[in-house]
Design a protein around this motif. Structure first.
Motif, PDB file in Angstrom:
ATOM      1  N   LEU A 142       5.318 -12.352  29.345  1.00  0.00           N
ATOM      2  CA  LEU A 142       6.277 -13.422  29.082  1.00  0.00           C
ATOM      3  C   LEU A 142       5.562 -14.687  28.633  1.00  0.00           C
ATOM      4  O   LEU A 142       5.981 -15.340  27.678  1.00  0.00           O
ATOM      5  CB  LEU A 142       7.114 -13.691  30.329  1.00  0.00           C
ATOM      6  CG  LEU A 142       8.107 -14.855  30.223  1.00  0.00           C
ATOM      7  CD1 LEU A 142       9.066 -14.633  29.070  1.00  0.00           C
ATOM      8  CD2 LEU A 142       8.865 -15.027  31.531  1.00  0.00           C
ATOM      9  N   ALA A 143       4.474 -15.034  29.321  1.00  0.00           N
ATOM     10  CA  ALA A 143       3.732 -16.235  28.940  1.00  0.00           C
ATOM     11  C   ALA A 143       3.203 -16.116  27.512  1.00  0.00           C
ATOM     12  O   ALA A 143       3.235 -17.084  26.742  1.00  0.00           O
ATOM     13  CB  ALA A 143       2.579 -16.463  29.914  1.00  0.00           C
ATOM     14  N   ALA A 144       2.737 -14.918  27.164  1.00  0.00           N
ATOM     15  CA  ALA A 144       2.230 -14.709  25.803  1.00  0.00           C
ATOM     16  C   ALA A 144       3.346 -14.862  24.780  1.00  0.00           C
ATOM     17  O   ALA A 144       3.160 -15.469  23.715  1.00  0.00           O
ATOM     18  CB  ALA A 144       1.593 -13.327  25.695  1.00  0.00           C
ATOM     19  N   ALA A 145       4.511 -14.304  25.090  1.00  0.00           N
ATOM     20  CA  ALA A 145       5.645 -14.399  24.170  1.00  0.00           C
ATOM     21  C   ALA A 145       6.078 -15.851  23.984  1.00  0.00           C
ATOM     22  O   ALA A 145       6.395 -16.286  22.872  1.00  0.00           O
ATOM     23  CB  ALA A 145       6.810 -13.565  24.679  1.00  0.00           C
ATOM     24  N   MET A 146       6.056 -16.606  25.081  1.00  0.00           N
ATOM     25  CA  MET A 146       6.527 -17.989  25.016  1.00  0.00           C
ATOM     26  C   MET A 146       5.547 -18.903  24.293  1.00  0.00           C
ATOM     27  O   MET A 146       5.895 -20.039  23.963  1.00  0.00           O
ATOM     28  CB  MET A 146       6.813 -18.504  26.428  1.00  0.00           C
ATOM     29  CG  MET A 146       7.991 -17.805  27.088  1.00  0.00           C
ATOM     30  SD  MET A 146       8.349 -18.391  28.754  1.00  0.00           S
ATOM     31  CE  MET A 146       9.001 -20.027  28.416  1.00  0.00           C
TER      32      MET A 146
ATOM     33  N   ALA B 238       7.994 -17.635  17.269  1.00  0.00           N
ATOM     34  CA  ALA B 238       9.157 -16.761  17.072  1.00  0.00           C
ATOM     35  C   ALA B 238      10.057 -16.734  18.295  1.00  0.00           C
ATOM     36  O   ALA B 238      11.284 -16.630  18.169  1.00  0.00           O
ATOM     37  CB  ALA B 238       8.698 -15.344  16.725  1.00  0.00           C
ATOM     38  N   PHE B 239       9.469 -16.835  19.493  1.00  0.00           N
ATOM     39  CA  PHE B 239      10.280 -16.838  20.714  1.00  0.00           C
ATOM     40  C   PHE B 239      11.224 -18.043  20.708  1.00  0.00           C
ATOM     41  O   PHE B 239      12.426 -17.922  20.950  1.00  0.00           O
ATOM     42  CB  PHE B 239       9.384 -16.882  21.950  1.00  0.00           C
ATOM     43  CG  PHE B 239      10.148 -16.985  23.245  1.00  0.00           C
ATOM     44  CD1 PHE B 239      10.550 -15.841  23.917  1.00  0.00           C
ATOM     45  CD2 PHE B 239      10.476 -18.230  23.777  1.00  0.00           C
ATOM     46  CE1 PHE B 239      11.261 -15.935  25.105  1.00  0.00           C
ATOM     47  CE2 PHE B 239      11.190 -18.328  24.963  1.00  0.00           C
ATOM     48  CZ  PHE B 239      11.586 -17.178  25.632  1.00  0.00           C
ATOM     49  N   TRP B 240      10.672 -19.200  20.420  1.00  0.00           N
ATOM     50  CA  TRP B 240      11.478 -20.422  20.443  1.00  0.00           C
ATOM     51  C   TRP B 240      12.430 -20.477  19.262  1.00  0.00           C
ATOM     52  O   TRP B 240      13.520 -21.060  19.355  1.00  0.00           O
ATOM     53  CB  TRP B 240      10.560 -21.637  20.486  1.00  0.00           C
ATOM     54  CG  TRP B 240       9.724 -21.622  21.729  1.00  0.00           C
ATOM     55  CD1 TRP B 240       8.400 -21.308  21.845  1.00  0.00           C
ATOM     56  CD2 TRP B 240      10.189 -21.865  23.063  1.00  0.00           C
ATOM     57  NE1 TRP B 240       8.003 -21.355  23.160  1.00  0.00           N
ATOM     58  CE2 TRP B 240       9.078 -21.695  23.932  1.00  0.00           C
ATOM     59  CE3 TRP B 240      11.426 -22.221  23.602  1.00  0.00           C
ATOM     60  CZ2 TRP B 240       9.176 -21.860  25.306  1.00  0.00           C
ATOM     61  CZ3 TRP B 240      11.533 -22.392  24.977  1.00  0.00           C
ATOM     62  CH2 TRP B 240      10.415 -22.216  25.813  1.00  0.00           C
TER      63      TRP B 240
ATOM     64  N   LEU C 179       8.714  -9.939  18.355  1.00  0.00           N
ATOM     65  CA  LEU C 179       7.815 -10.208  19.473  1.00  0.00           C
ATOM     66  C   LEU C 179       7.193  -8.950  20.064  1.00  0.00           C
ATOM     67  O   LEU C 179       6.346  -9.045  20.953  1.00  0.00           O
ATOM     68  CB  LEU C 179       8.573 -10.968  20.576  1.00  0.00           C
ATOM     69  CG  LEU C 179       9.080 -12.359  20.185  1.00  0.00           C
ATOM     70  CD1 LEU C 179       9.963 -12.936  21.286  1.00  0.00           C
ATOM     71  CD2 LEU C 179       7.917 -13.296  19.889  1.00  0.00           C
ATOM     72  N   GLY C 180       7.603  -7.788  19.591  1.00  0.00           N
ATOM     73  CA  GLY C 180       7.056  -6.549  20.122  1.00  0.00           C
ATOM     74  C   GLY C 180       7.763  -6.107  21.396  1.00  0.00           C
ATOM     75  O   GLY C 180       8.664  -6.781  21.895  1.00  0.00           O
ATOM     76  N   ARG C 181       7.311  -4.982  21.945  1.00  0.00           N
ATOM     77  CA  ARG C 181       7.970  -4.410  23.118  1.00  0.00           C
ATOM     78  C   ARG C 181       7.211  -4.667  24.419  1.00  0.00           C
ATOM     79  O   ARG C 181       7.647  -4.238  25.481  1.00  0.00           O
ATOM     80  CB  ARG C 181       8.168  -2.901  22.923  1.00  0.00           C
ATOM     81  CG  ARG C 181       9.087  -2.593  21.757  1.00  0.00           C
ATOM     82  CD  ARG C 181       9.396  -1.117  21.640  1.00  0.00           C
ATOM     83  NE  ARG C 181      10.298  -0.866  20.527  1.00  0.00           N
ATOM     84  CZ  ARG C 181      11.627  -0.982  20.585  1.00  0.00           C
ATOM     85  NH1 ARG C 181      12.199  -1.354  21.727  1.00  0.00           N
ATOM     86  NH2 ARG C 181      12.383  -0.736  19.534  1.00  0.00           N
TER      87      ARG C 181
END
Length: 201
Positions: A10-14, A18-20, A135-137
């Protein structure tokens, strides 16, 4: 307690834009959608629709959501996720324009209802596949849950936000705000999906 299955996902995605970007798209769309659906009868009446006509137009939104989803499922291999996302955001933008134009032609409230419903219906089923595409799986559950916060908060805030707009600037403020939000979401969506062709989705 059991450790998370993929620590740090989650931290990596945030940390990724693209997450935001996705959070902004779904937050903006669901804020505008909630405002418009909550105050649909008020807005339709302001556009000159009789009460019975306003109720009939409002009832079109739900079936249009289902229709949008069915059309996508039947054509998903030809359209692709990226193109479907841009289409859904364009439909919602056109819906906002149609509602504004209904001041000159009341029947445009039906165009609004169909476009808004179809666009929202498409986006509701595109969210998980967009997340996976962009963001990938890795840590999908945690990332998906975090991403859901934006539209949930937007939906909760919608009625109060709409009331504030109506109080501050009347129906015109609602039309302007919802069109601006739709255009902003469309621009962000185009940027997010710019590198995805119809085959890659």
């Amino acid at each position: 307690t059991r450790p998370p299955p993929e620590p740090g996902a989650l931290a990596a995605a945030m940390r990724r834009p693209a997450f935001w970007g996705l959070a902004a798209v779904f937050g903006l769309i669901w804020l505008g959608h909630t405002v418009l659906i909550t105050y649909a009868l008020t807005l339709f009446a302001e556009r000159g629709a009789a009460p019975a006509l306003a109720v009939l137009a409002a009832s079109v939104v739900g079936p249009s959501q289902v229709t949008g989803r069915l059309v996508l499922m039947l054509n998903e291999h030809r359209v692709g996720n990226a193109r479907a996302t841009r289409l859904a955001l364009l439909l919602i933008t056109l819906a906002a324009i149609s509602l504004w134009a209904a001041g000159a032609a009341t029947g445009m409230i039906f165009a609004f209802a169909m476009l808004q419903g179809a666009g929202a219906g498409l986006l509701s089923i595109l969210r998980p596949v967009l997340l996976a595409d962009l963001l990938g799986r890795r840590g999908f559950g945690a990332v998906s849950g975090a991403l859901a916060v934006s539209p949930i908060l937007a939906t909760a805030a919608g009625p109060s936000f709409g009331a504030a707009l109506l109080h501050w600037g009347g129906a015109g403020a609602v039309y302007a705000a919802c069109l601006i939000m739709a255009l902003a979401a469309l621009a962000i969506g185009i940027i997010l999906t710019a590198r995805r062709d119809s085959g890659a989705g």
